[in-house]
Motif scaffolding. Structure first.
Motif, PDB file in Angstrom:
ATOM      1  N   GLY A 197      42.911 120.175  91.512  1.00 27.18           N
ATOM      2  CA  GLY A 197      43.894 119.222  91.014  1.00 27.18           C
ATOM      3  C   GLY A 197      44.157 118.071  91.957  1.00 27.18           C
ATOM      4  N   GLU A 198      43.638 118.136  93.197  1.00 25.52           N
ATOM      5  CA  GLU A 198      43.822 117.075  94.179  1.00 25.52           C
ATOM      6  C   GLU A 198      42.548 116.251  94.320  1.00 25.52           C
ATOM      7  OE1 GLU A 198      46.914 119.454  97.154  1.00 25.52           O
ATOM      8  OE2 GLU A 198      44.787 119.229  97.713  1.00 25.52           O
ATOM      9  N   GLY A 199      42.684 115.058  94.907  1.00 28.47           N
ATOM     10  CA  GLY A 199      41.502 114.234  95.138  1.00 28.47           C
ATOM     11  C   GLY A 199      41.861 112.897  95.728  1.00 28.47           C
ATOM     12  N   LEU A 200      40.850 112.080  95.887  1.00 30.00           N
ATOM     13  CA  LEU A 200      41.001 110.729  96.439  1.00 30.00           C
ATOM     14  C   LEU A 200      41.395 109.780  95.318  1.00 30.00           C
ATOM     15  CD1 LEU A 200      40.459 108.922  99.013  1.00 30.00           C
ATOM     16  CD2 LEU A 200      38.190 108.521  98.037  1.00 30.00           C
ATOM     17  N   ASP A 201      42.364 108.910  95.587  1.00 29.94           N
ATOM     18  CA  ASP A 201      42.777 107.906  94.612  1.00 29.94           C
ATOM     19  C   ASP A 201      43.061 106.588  95.333  1.00 29.94           C
ATOM     20  OD1 ASP A 201      42.872 108.907  91.829  1.00 29.94           O
ATOM     21  OD2 ASP A 201      44.157 110.456  92.717  1.00 29.94           O
TER      22      ASP A 201
ATOM     23  N   GLU B 147      35.904 115.897  87.065  1.00 29.94           N
ATOM     24  CA  GLU B 147      35.200 117.178  87.241  1.00 29.94           C
ATOM     25  C   GLU B 147      35.430 117.749  88.631  1.00 29.94           C
ATOM     26  OE1 GLU B 147      30.615 118.939  87.217  1.00 29.94           O
ATOM     27  OE2 GLU B 147      30.990 116.815  86.761  1.00 29.94           O
ATOM     28  N   ASN B 148      35.279 116.903  89.676  1.00 29.75           N
ATOM     29  CA  ASN B 148      35.465 117.391  91.042  1.00 29.75           C
ATOM     30  C   ASN B 148      36.935 117.637  91.367  1.00 29.75           C
ATOM     31  OD1 ASN B 148      32.775 117.562  92.111  1.00 29.75           O
ATOM     32  ND2 ASN B 148      32.673 115.344  91.989  1.00 29.75           N
ATOM     33  N   ARG B 149      37.818 116.863  90.736  1.00 31.91           N
ATOM     34  CA  ARG B 149      39.247 117.090  90.952  1.00 31.91           C
ATOM     35  C   ARG B 149      39.657 118.476  90.440  1.00 31.91           C
ATOM     36  NH1 ARG B 149      43.041 113.096  91.919  1.00 31.91           N
ATOM     37  NH2 ARG B 149      41.455 111.559  91.297  1.00 31.91           N
ATOM     38  N   ALA B 150      39.090 118.880  89.337  1.00 25.50           N
ATOM     39  CA  ALA B 150      39.405 120.196  88.778  1.00 25.50           C
ATOM     40  C   ALA B 150      38.953 121.319  89.711  1.00 25.50           C
ATOM     41  CB  ALA B 150      38.757 120.350  87.409  1.00 25.50           C
ATOM     42  N   LYS B 151      37.827 121.108  90.398  1.00 24.85           N
ATOM     43  CA  LYS B 151      37.281 122.143  91.270  1.00 24.85           C
ATOM     44  C   LYS B 151      37.893 122.129  92.657  1.00 24.85           C
ATOM     45  CE  LYS B 151      33.064 120.705  90.860  1.00 24.85           C
ATOM     46  NZ  LYS B 151      31.585 120.604  90.991  1.00 24.85           N
ATOM     47  N   GLY B 152      38.271 120.908  93.148  1.00 24.54           N
ATOM     48  CA  GLY B 152      38.647 120.771  94.546  1.00 24.54           C
ATOM     49  C   GLY B 152      37.396 120.738  95.411  1.00 24.54           C
ATOM     50  N   GLY B 153      37.563 120.587  96.709  1.00 21.24           N
ATOM     51  CA  GLY B 153      36.408 120.562  97.601  1.00 21.24           C
ATOM     52  C   GLY B 153      36.644 119.659  98.792  1.00 21.24           C
ATOM     53  N   LYS B 154      35.579 119.435  99.566  1.00 20.15           N
ATOM     54  CA  LYS B 154      35.683 118.661 100.804  1.00 20.15           C
ATOM     55  C   LYS B 154      35.220 117.221 100.603  1.00 20.15           C
ATOM     56  CE  LYS B 154      35.265 122.487 104.085  1.00 20.15           C
ATOM     57  NZ  LYS B 154      34.541 123.019 105.263  1.00 20.15           N
ATOM     58  N   LEU B 155      35.724 116.336 101.460  1.00 19.64           N
ATOM     59  CA  LEU B 155      35.271 114.954 101.510  1.00 19.64           C
ATOM     60  C   LEU B 155      35.179 114.531 102.968  1.00 19.64           C
ATOM     61  CD1 LEU B 155      34.481 112.359 100.029  1.00 19.64           C
ATOM     62  CD2 LEU B 155      36.899 111.705 100.041  1.00 19.64           C
ATOM     63  N   PHE B 156      34.005 114.050 103.352  1.00 20.96           N
ATOM     64  CA  PHE B 156      33.742 113.655 104.742  1.00 20.96           C
ATOM     65  C   PHE B 156      32.698 112.555 104.706  1.00 20.96           C
ATOM     66  CE2 PHE B 156      32.174 115.356 109.124  1.00 20.96           C
ATOM     67  CZ  PHE B 156      32.946 114.409 109.783  1.00 20.96           C
ATOM     68  N   GLY B 157      33.007 111.398 105.294  1.00 15.03           N
ATOM     69  CA  GLY B 157      32.033 110.324 105.274  1.00 15.03           C
ATOM     70  C   GLY B 157      32.451 109.136 106.120  1.00 15.03           C
ATOM     71  N   LEU B 158      31.666 108.075 105.999  1.00 10.72           N
ATOM     72  CA  LEU B 158      31.888 106.859 106.761  1.00 10.72           C
ATOM     73  C   LEU B 158      31.922 105.670 105.817  1.00 10.72           C
ATOM     74  CD1 LEU B 158      31.762 107.909 109.710  1.00 10.72           C
ATOM     75  CD2 LEU B 158      29.801 108.879 108.447  1.00 10.72           C
ATOM     76  N   GLN B 159      32.863 104.752 106.063  1.00  7.33           N
ATOM     77  CA  GLN B 159      32.826 103.476 105.357  1.00  7.33           C
ATOM     78  C   GLN B 159      32.871 102.355 106.384  1.00  7.33           C
ATOM     79  OE1 GLN B 159      35.820 101.433 102.498  1.00  7.33           O
ATOM     80  NE2 GLN B 159      34.279 102.389 101.198  1.00  7.33           N
ATOM     81  N   THR B 160      31.937 101.429 106.266  1.00  4.08           N
ATOM     82  CA  THR B 160      31.873 100.285 107.171  1.00  4.08           C
ATOM     83  C   THR B 160      31.894  99.004 106.365  1.00  4.08           C
ATOM     84  OG1 THR B 160      29.446 100.317 107.169  1.00  4.08           O
ATOM     85  CG2 THR B 160      30.539 101.582 108.874  1.00  4.08           C
ATOM     86  N   TRP B 161      32.340  97.930 107.027  1.00  7.04           N
ATOM     87  CA  TRP B 161      32.265  96.597 106.455  1.00  7.04           C
ATOM     88  C   TRP B 161      31.343  95.766 107.320  1.00  7.04           C
ATOM     89  CZ3 TRP B 161      38.154  95.086 105.815  1.00  7.04           C
ATOM     90  CH2 TRP B 161      38.765  95.975 104.925  1.00  7.04           C
ATOM     91  N   VAL B 162      30.453  95.039 106.669  1.00  5.91           N
ATOM     92  CA  VAL B 162      29.536  94.128 107.345  1.00  5.91           C
ATOM     93  C   VAL B 162      29.942  92.698 106.980  1.00  5.91           C
ATOM     94  CG1 VAL B 162      27.133  93.400 107.585  1.00  5.91           C
ATOM     95  CG2 VAL B 162      27.677  95.832 107.244  1.00  5.91           C
TER      96      VAL B 162
END
Length: 298
Positions: A57-61, A116-131
Motif C-alpha cells: 500500500g506504500e510507494g513513491l509519489d 501493481e508494485n504498490r499493492a505488493k510493497g518492496g524495495k527502492l534503491f537507485g541514483l538520479q543525476t542531472w546533466v
C-alpha cells in the motif's frame, strides 16, 4: 554537508553528503551540488535514492514538477519507478535500465510506484543525476529515451564489472545520446579487485554506493556514501576492500557558469526567472492523466 581531507595523491576533495528524510520512510543522499563543489564535468546534481522498503500500500509519489536546461538520468539498483512526462512518455524503469529525459526548453514529469508494485510493497534503491546541457542545447525540444539493460555495454575482468550508463570510457561507448563529453558508469568490484581510473576525462569523481576502496600504494580509503573528486590528469588504481560498488562520473567542464534554482538549470539567471513565472502561471505543458503538481518553492 561536510568534507574531509585525504592523504591520497590525486584526490582534490572528499564530500560526505548528509541523509535527508523525505518522509514515508524514503531518504536521499545529495552529493551534488554542495557548498564545496557545485559540478563535476557536466554533472550538477547527484542523489542516492534510498535504500527504502515500502510496505503493501506504500510507494513513491513524486508529483509532476518541471525542469529546464538539463537532462535527468535515472538508474536503479533495486525496485521499479513509473515515469510519466509532458511529451507523453509512460515508462517503467527497472535495475540496469536507463531513463534519459532531456528537459531543454521545458518538460514536466512525475515519478511514482505503479499500482501493481504498490499493492505488493518492496524495495527502492537507485541514483538520479542531472546533466547540465551546453549553452547551444539548453533550449532544445524536450524528449525522453529509455534503454533496456541489454543495450548498455558492460565489460568484466578479474573481478571487476563496468557498466557504461552514458558517455565513453574504457574503450566503450554508450548508446545513450548525450550533448557533451562525459562518463557515467556503474562499477562492481569483488573483494581485492582493482580498477584503474583513467585520465581520459578532465573532471572525474566516484561515489561509493556500497563497500570501501583504497588507492594502491597509498594510505587512506573511501567508504560508503562518500563522493571522491579527483584532480585532473591523476591516474589512480583503486582496490576494493570487500564487495564494493561505485558510480563513476565526470567529463569536460562547461565553459559558462550554471545557475540552479529548484529544478531549473541555466546559464542565464533571467531564463530561470522566466521558468519560475511560467510554472507559477501553469504555462508548462501538463503530464497526461496527472491532476496534481508540486508548487514553486518560496
Amino acid at each position: 554537508m561536510s568534507i574531509r581531507t585525504s592523504e591520497v595523491d590525486g584526490v582534490d576533495l572528499v564530500i560526505l553528503p548528509p541523509v535527508r528524510d523525505l518522509g514515508d520512510g524514503f531518504s536521499v543522499r545529495r552529493a551534488l551540488p554542495s557548498a564545496h563543489r557545485r559540478m563535476v564535468g557536466p554533472f550538477i546534481f547527484f542523489d542516492q535514492m534510498g535504500e527504502a522498503t515500502f510496505n503493501s500500500g506504500e510507494g513513491l509519489d513524486v508529483r509532476p514538477h518541471p525542469h529546464i536546461g538539463l537532462a535527468t538520468v535515472t538508474y536503479l539498483l533495486e525496485g521499479e519507478i513509473l515515469h510519466r512526462d509532458s511529451v507523453g512518455s509512460v515508462q517503467s524503469i527497472r535495475p540496469g535500465e536507463v531513463n534519459w529525459m532531456t528537459a531543454g526548453s521545458g518538460i514536466v514529469h512525475s515519478e511514482r510506484t505503479s499500482d501493481e508494485n504498490r499493492a505488493k510493497g518492496g524495495k527502492l534503491f537507485g541514483l538520479q543525476t542531472w546533466v547540465a546541457l551546453p549553452t547551444q542545447a539548453e533550449e532544445v525540444d524536450p524528449g525522453f529515451a529509455h534503454h533496456k539493460a541489454d543495450e548498455i555495454p558492460t565489460i568484466e575482468d578479474a573481478g571487476t564489472r563496468l557498466t557504461l550508463i552514458a558517455g565513453s570510457s574504457d574503450g566503450l561507448v554508450s548508446p545513450v545520446k548525450t550533448f557533451s563529453d562525459m562518463v557515467y558508469a556503474d562499477i562492481v568490484l569483488q573483494d581485492g579487485a582493482r580498477y584503474q581510473l583513467k585520465a581520459e576525462h578532465v573532471e572525474r569523481a566516484i561515489y561509493v554506493v556500497q563497500g570501501e576502496v583504497e588507492v594502491i600504494g597509498q594510505t587512506g580509503g573511501f567508504a560508503t556514501g562518500e563522493l571522491v573528486v579527483f584532480k585532473p590528469g591523476a591516474e589512480i588504481i583503486l582496490r576494493a576492500k570487500g564487495a564494493t560498488r561505485l558510480m563513476l562520473m565526470g567529463g569536460e567542464p562547461l565553459p559558462e557558469k550554471r545557475h540552479i534554482f529548484w529544478n531549473f538549470v541555466s546559464s542565464s539567471p533571467d531564463r530561470i526567472e522566466q521558468a519560475k513565472a511560467d510554472w507559477q502561471a501553469q504555462r508548462f505543458a501538463p503530464v497526461p492523466d496527472e491532476h496534481e503538481f508540486i508548487p514553486l518553492p518560496a
